[in-house]
Design an enzyme around this catalytic site. Structure first.
Site, PDB file in Angstrom:
ATOM      1  N   THR A  79      28.155  56.284   1.315  1.00  0.00           N
ATOM      2  CA  THR A  79      27.519  57.008   2.423  1.00  0.00           C
ATOM      3  C   THR A  79      26.851  58.329   2.025  1.00  0.00           C
ATOM      4  O   THR A  79      25.675  58.553   2.306  1.00  0.00           O
ATOM      5  CB  THR A  79      28.574  57.277   3.511  1.00  0.00           C
ATOM      6  OG1 THR A  79      28.981  56.020   4.041  1.00  0.00           O
ATOM      7  CG2 THR A  79      28.023  58.137   4.634  1.00  0.00           C
TER       8      THR A  79
HETATM    9  P1  AMP Z   1      32.189  55.834   3.750  1.00  0.00           P
HETATM   10  O1  AMP Z   1      32.140  54.626   4.585  1.00  0.00           O
HETATM   11  O2  AMP Z   1      33.560  56.071   3.185  1.00  0.00           O
HETATM   12  O3  AMP Z   1      31.161  55.836   2.666  1.00  0.00           O
HETATM   13  O4  AMP Z   1      31.904  57.103   4.698  1.00  0.00           O
HETATM   14  C1  AMP Z   1      31.546  57.014   6.038  1.00  0.00           C
HETATM   15  C2  AMP Z   1      32.123  58.151   6.816  1.00  0.00           C
HETATM   16  O5  AMP Z   1      31.432  59.363   6.519  1.00  0.00           O
HETATM   17  C3  AMP Z   1      31.939  57.973   8.316  1.00  0.00           C
HETATM   18  O6  AMP Z   1      33.062  57.383   8.885  1.00  0.00           O
HETATM   19  C4  AMP Z   1      31.762  59.368   8.836  1.00  0.00           C
HETATM   20  O7  AMP Z   1      32.861  59.777   9.597  1.00  0.00           O
HETATM   21  C5  AMP Z   1      31.686  60.228   7.599  1.00  0.00           C
HETATM   22  N1  AMP Z   1      30.620  61.235   7.707  1.00  0.00           N
HETATM   23  C6  AMP Z   1      29.316  61.029   7.916  1.00  0.00           C
HETATM   24  N2  AMP Z   1      28.624  62.185   7.973  1.00  0.00           N
HETATM   25  C7  AMP Z   1      29.534  63.161   7.800  1.00  0.00           C
HETATM   26  C8  AMP Z   1      29.457  64.584   7.757  1.00  0.00           C
HETATM   27  N3  AMP Z   1      28.291  65.215   7.900  1.00  0.00           N
HETATM   28  N4  AMP Z   1      30.610  65.258   7.521  1.00  0.00           N
HETATM   29  C9  AMP Z   1      31.772  64.607   7.353  1.00  0.00           C
HETATM   30  N5  AMP Z   1      31.908  63.271   7.401  1.00  0.00           N
HETATM   31  C10 AMP Z   1      30.804  62.556   7.625  1.00  0.00           C
HETATM   32 ZN    ZN Z   2      27.757  54.734   5.062  1.00  0.00          ZN
HETATM   33 ZN    ZN Z   3      31.465  52.968   4.862  1.00  0.00          ZN
END
Ligand code: AMP
Ligand code: ZN
Ligand code: ZN
Length: 411
Positions: A79
């Site tokens: 992400t």
């Molecule tokens: P992942 O699937 O582990 O790659 O990460 C996804 C997560 O990133 C989502 O569930 C969001 O809650 C988190 N996320 C997205 N943007 C932000 C942000 N600006 N600050 C903190 N967490 C975020």
């Molecule tokens: Zn993502």
């Molecule tokens: Zn994810």
């Protein structure tokens, strides 16, 4: 007396001239003002999700705008690196937000998306996000969440921005964005980014082919529909370009296919081991790099590379933040540090970015975009140049290739 009349006449002529000048100046304002760009990210929305459920809004955008068959993420397909690639036009190996968590030797600090003090620390963010490029050229921007928007980068932040609040209601996010677009001209942002997480969370928990995921898609489609309905009531509605992207796709996890790193690597061999399924960065203790690589060699379901052997196609190994060893699971496999970890199920991403189901989405509609255009395969590092072009601002150096994406624009 004659002199007074002449002076009066000259005075009157001057007044008329000044009035004319002012009016001409008004007329001289650009006929077509700089267009607006609003970009939404639907986290983890895979390239084919539109076909899984009724999506009247996405269908009409497809009909009257641009749709890509897929938006290839950059490596790793996680992400944070990808949201930041979209707004900088740089590969993670170059903007150096190399994963969701990593160690940055250049500033001697760990980064983690769960640690607010790190997420808000500008020192981690290299390169130039599009809102920095815009603000530095006196173009106002707003962000209702985007990776990097909560930190000051090169001394700039969006004029309007929000601290990340995972639970903040989606429709209220739209209302705030509409309020920004309703501001007086001099305060109104020309570029707005926003973000909705739901497809990612549900995709992880239940998998991309689940009914739960299929039920999530119409909900997201309705939020987008609400946004379009609201923008339609604005005076500037015909000047708004709306782009929808996602950071990556999602792969169904095969619960039988798991690699536990602690079955192969002894604790004393490792200095740091950071990551999450299916992607781990490993810094060995001195003299143990070969022990780790030899032990992982030929293990089914993973690739383990010495930093120098990481494939060129990832554009990754040039970053000083990439440690000496990288381990990534193969498609559908799970990888974890600890054999006590619960069984992996549902879906994940973070694999080789060229795997088809790691593809995300790209939709666009508005005055600058073609109508009913299938854009084929697009790449997320090309979006920065596209937005800079629409906003008529000078882009910073980046990894994007204009010829790969400018064909979506009206000529
Ligand atoms: P992942 O699937 O582990 O790659 O990460 C996804 C997560 O990133 C989502 O569930 C969001 O809650 C988190 N996320 C997205 N943007 C932000 C942000 N600006 N600050 C903190 N967490 C975020
Ligand atoms: Zn993502
Ligand atoms: Zn994810």
């Amino acid at each position: 007396m004659k002199k007074t009349i002449i002076l009066l006449l000259v005075g009157l002529a001057l007044v008329v001239l000044v009035q004319d000048f002012l009016q001409n100046k008004k007329k001289a304002q650009p006929v077509a003002p700089r267009p607006y760009v609003v970009m939404l990210s639907l986290d983890g929305f895979r390239w084919d999700y539109q076909d899984k459920a009724p999506t009247p809004t996405l269908d009409s955008i497809t009909k009257y705008g641009v749709k890509a068959t897929g938006l290839q993420p950059s490596f790793p397909s996680k992400t944070f690196p990808n949201h930041y690639s979209i707004v900088t036009g740089l590969y993670p190996g170059n903007h150096e937000l190399i994963s969701n968590s990593f160690y940055a030797p250049d500033i001697k600090q760990y980064y983690s998306i769960r640690d607010r003090s790190k997420v808000e620390n500008g020192k981690f963010y290299k390169g130039e996000p599009i809102w920095v490029t815009a603000e530095a050229q006196r173009v106002k921007t707003g962000s209702y969440f985007w990776v990097g928007s909560e930190a000051k980068i090169k001394g700039y932040q969006p004029t309007y921005w929000k601290l990340y609040d995972h639970k903040f209601p989606y429709y209220q996010r739209v209302d705030s964005i509409i309020n920004w677009l309703n501001k007086p001209y001099s305060e109104r942002p020309k570029l707005i980014t926003w973000y909705l997480d739901k497809a990612d969370g549900v995709g992880h928990k239940h998998g991309p082919d689940s009914k739960e995921l299929a039920n999530t898609i119409p909900m997201l489609d309705s939020v987008i529909g609400y946004f379009l309905q609201q923008t339609n009531m604005l005076d500037i509605k015909d000047s708004i370009n709306f782009i929808i992207v996602s950071d990556h796709g999602m792969q169904t996890i095969d619960t039988q296919k798991v690699v536990y790193l602690d079955s192969y690597i002894k604790p004393q061999w490792v200095d740091t081991l950071i990551g999450s399924n299916p992607f781990y960065l490993v810094q060995p203790n001195e003299d143990f790099k070969d022990s780790i690589l030899t032990s992982l060699l030929g293990v089914e379901g993973i690739n383990a590379w010495a930093k120098e052997d990481i494939p060129e196609k990832f554009h990754f190994k040039q970053s000083k933040r990439v440690p000496e060893i990288l381990v990534v699971a193969k498609n559908g496999w799970s990888l974890t540090a600890n054999s006590k970890h619960k069984v992996y199920a549902g879906g994940t991403h973070g694999y080789d970015n060229t795997i088809p189901d790691m593809n995300g989405i790209f939709y666009a509609i508005g005055p600058n975009f073609k109508n009913g255009y299938n854009a084929g395969q697009l790449y997320n590092t090309d979006i920065y140049n596209l937005i800079a072009h629409i906003l008529e601002i000078k882009a910073a150096p980046n990894d994007g290739k204009k010829e790969q994406i400018f064909h979506v624009l009206k000529q």
